[in-house]
Design a protein around this motif. Sequence first.
Motif, PDB file in Angstrom:
ATOM      1  N   HIS A  47       2.032  -0.753   9.066  1.00  0.00           N
ATOM      2  CA  HIS A  47       3.067  -0.118   8.242  1.00  0.00           C
ATOM      3  C   HIS A  47       3.640  -1.124   7.242  1.00  0.00           C
ATOM      4  N   ALA A  48       3.829  -2.366   7.681  1.00  0.00           N
ATOM      5  CA  ALA A  48       4.308  -3.409   6.768  1.00  0.00           C
ATOM      6  C   ALA A  48       3.292  -3.655   5.658  1.00  0.00           C
ATOM      7  N   TYR A  49       2.013  -3.707   6.021  1.00  0.00           N
ATOM      8  CA  TYR A  49       0.954  -3.864   5.020  1.00  0.00           C
ATOM      9  C   TYR A  49       1.046  -2.770   3.958  1.00  0.00           C
ATOM     10  N   LEU A  50       1.154  -1.522   4.420  1.00  0.00           N
ATOM     11  CA  LEU A  50       1.115  -0.396   3.488  1.00  0.00           C
ATOM     12  C   LEU A  50       2.336  -0.390   2.573  1.00  0.00           C
ATOM     13  N   THR A  51       3.502  -0.659   3.129  1.00  0.00           N
ATOM     14  CA  THR A  51       4.708  -0.734   2.307  1.00  0.00           C
ATOM     15  C   THR A  51       4.568  -1.810   1.239  1.00  0.00           C
TER      16      THR A  51
END
Length: 313
Positions: A47-51
């Motif tokens: 999720h951090a990657y995608l954000t």
Amino acid sequence: MEKLIRRIIERNNPTVVGLDPTLDYIPAQVKAEAFAEYGKTLRGAAHAYLTYNKAIIDAICDVVPAVKPQCAYYELLGWEGVKCLAETISYAQEKGMYVITDGKRNDIGSTMQAYAAAHLGEIEIEGERCVPFGGDALTVNGYLGTDGIKPLLEVIGDNPDKGIFVLVKTSNPSSGELQDRKLGENETVYAAMGDMCERWGAGKIGRYDYSKVGAVVGATYPAQLSELRARLPHTFFLVPGYGAQGGGAKDVAGAFDQNGLGGIVNSSRAVLTAWKKTGGDGRDFAQAARAEAIRMRDDITSAIPPIHSPAGI
């Protein structure tokens, strides 16, 4: 490759940003928000990657023509990371960017057909057509010869915008252990692989005079880059090695033709971690990435012929 070349001309920018995220690259507040919702888990990291990726894409999509996500960084997070890869590809395309999936895939027969359909095509499920990843281009290893390349070209078919980039002369220090070996008195392995790219692309030349079969040629070997540009007139180059690996604008200049076309230069780390040089806490990471992308564009375009469509287009 035609969509990629159009984007380069429209943006006046022959660069691609590598989306190769690691948790070390991502500012603390982005990670904190993801971990608060999903925990310090593979899902939280993805999720951090995608954000992070979406914010970078939003910041650069009007100035940079393409992005290049490296599969390994996403596969590291298991199925959550692979889902993030698919969502990153889709989001970048929604923003008008060309997507080069950096997977360096290769095999033969039905296995290569599966790789090709997964990354560049579609599959049929009980009569329904589905797109697994939907990238525009894929990096591949040509070491298995035509048996490994033909399935890719069959999946690409007549689509003028899809393409592949075959490893030819890579930017890493030990590439010469194999790639510089002589096959005869004068010919090297990398030159032979380049010639194969030109042959694989024959009959698939687009309106910009480049085929769907490109080559990966590193900025860290400028003499070989210029040599291969002259030798492979219809092969578009993906050029890694600029920036953090040591290549500069003068080093990549040999990739380009008289129209300022023929190559696209990658930078990953310098763009993704530009915020670490601003002295802040990372809240400006997207703006810092944009500034570095613009600096890179200006640096490279100052060293090559002006970018424009060939006569008659």
